[in-house]
Write a protein that holds these residues in place. Structure first.
Motif, PDB file in Angstrom:
ATOM      1  N   GLU A 163      38.080  34.598  31.132  1.00 33.86           N
ATOM      2  CA  GLU A 163      38.616  34.033  32.052  1.00 33.86           C
ATOM      3  C   GLU A 163      40.230  34.247  32.457  1.00 33.86           C
ATOM      4  O   GLU A 163      40.551  34.271  33.550  1.00 33.86           O
ATOM      5  CB  GLU A 163      38.475  32.463  32.247  1.00 33.86           C
ATOM      6  N   ARG A 197      31.404  37.508  38.580  1.00 37.87           N
ATOM      7  CA  ARG A 197      32.524  37.689  39.280  1.00 37.87           C
ATOM      8  C   ARG A 197      32.261  39.288  40.072  1.00 37.87           C
ATOM      9  O   ARG A 197      32.818  39.580  40.996  1.00 37.87           O
ATOM     10  CB  ARG A 197      33.867  38.142  38.775  1.00 37.87           C
ATOM     11  N   LEU A 226      40.262  37.750  33.875  1.00 39.26           N
ATOM     12  CA  LEU A 226      39.787  37.955  35.484  1.00 39.26           C
ATOM     13  C   LEU A 226      40.990  37.029  36.199  1.00 39.26           C
ATOM     14  O   LEU A 226      41.202  37.278  37.384  1.00 39.26           O
ATOM     15  CB  LEU A 226      38.507  37.038  35.523  1.00 39.26           C
ATOM     16  N   PHE A 240      37.203  42.206  43.442  1.00 45.02           N
ATOM     17  CA  PHE A 240      35.938  41.826  43.402  1.00 45.02           C
ATOM     18  C   PHE A 240      35.050  41.619  44.205  1.00 45.02           C
ATOM     19  O   PHE A 240      33.676  41.356  44.194  1.00 45.02           O
ATOM     20  CB  PHE A 240      35.973  40.363  42.087  1.00 45.02           C
TER      21      PHE A 240
END
Length: 266
Positions: A135, A180, A138, A149
């Motif tokens: 996370e 994602r 990302l 993405f």
């Protein structure tokens, strides 16, 4: 070389680094005496470990070329390791000249060396992040500036998941990225397997216990779970030297077995 040259602040050579051990096996010089000791312990019971390391790198090249042939223009290389030519962006740009690549590694030396090596390459960045915290990666604004993405992306986890235990959520890492990724995205994974020579695995486990290079050896079925939600690309999950080898690549048998595969998100 007796020790790392120009060791940047924050780099601890008193513990082995998986990136630097791999660098040594590939013939690099960005490694410490302790990294070389760990690698030599492995080589003492698995003399073909250097060959397998090179086979893993060759698998990366073939898998990235495949992804590029499918039109993938952006790549995230998790646990990228130290610069090795050809690098992912160099391989992808053979057929996709504007391919963008984000290299991610927790080792500060990787960040230093990559920044110096790839400084002039537009669309190529390196993040110092922990693969176990997807996370955070990302959500990194630098990654978001390079990777869209909403379009297919190739996520590489080459020789990194065996450094993440099941308790640390190795399968959750892949699931977080899968959640994602746009349809048509690729995942490229390789991992040491429990089907390797037992003595070689025992020696490797003893040499790296409690260090960042400590490994988790998984069965073929456990590795196949990493591809849940993806459609495997033929020939599926196999020893890396058997994944679409070029005719000139010699067949190898090895005490240390690394399996690899490519999956596509539908």
């Amino acid at each position: 070389m007796s020790e790392l040259k120009r060791v940047p602040d924050g780099i601890d050579t008193s513990v082995p680094s998986s990136a630097r051990v791999y660098d040594y096996l590939l013939g690099g010089t960005d490694n410490s005496a302790l990294d070389r000791m760990v690698a030599e312990k492995l080589l003492s019971v698995a003399p073909d470990a250097r060959t397998v390391a090179r086979a893993t790198r060759a698998f990366l090249a073939r898998a990235v070329r495949y992804a590029a042939s499918q039109g993938i223009r952006q790549y995230v290389d998790l646990g990228a390791g130290l610069p090795t030519s050809p690098s992912v962006h160099e391989i992808a740009r053979e057929s996709v000249p504007d391919a963008r690549v984000v290299y991610v590694d927790y080792d500060p030396l990787v960040k230093v060396r990559n920044d110096a090596t790839f400084a002039a390459d537009e669309g190529v960045i390196t993040l110092r992040r922990d693969v176990r915290d997807p996370e955070a990666i990302l959500g990194d604004p630098d990654l978001r500036a390079v990777v869209d993405f909403g379009e297919p992306v190739a996520v590489l986890l080459l020789g990194v998941l065996h450094f993440v235990s099941d308790d640390e959520g190795a399968h959750d890492i892949v699931a977080a990225w899968r959640g994602r990724m746009a349809p048509g995205s690729h995942v490229i994974i390789s991992n040491l397997t429990a089907d390797s020579d037992p003595e070689a695995l025992a020696r490797l486990a003893a040499a790296t216990a409690g260090s960042p290079a400590e490994s988790t050896f998984r069965s073929h079925d456990e590795l196949a779970r990493f591809f849940d939600g993806f459609t495997p690309v033929a020939p599926g999950l196999v020893p890396v030297q058997e994944w679409r080898p070029s005719p000139e690549e010699p067949a190898i048998g090895a005490k240390v077995v690394v399996e690899g595969g490519v999956g596509v998100l539908s």
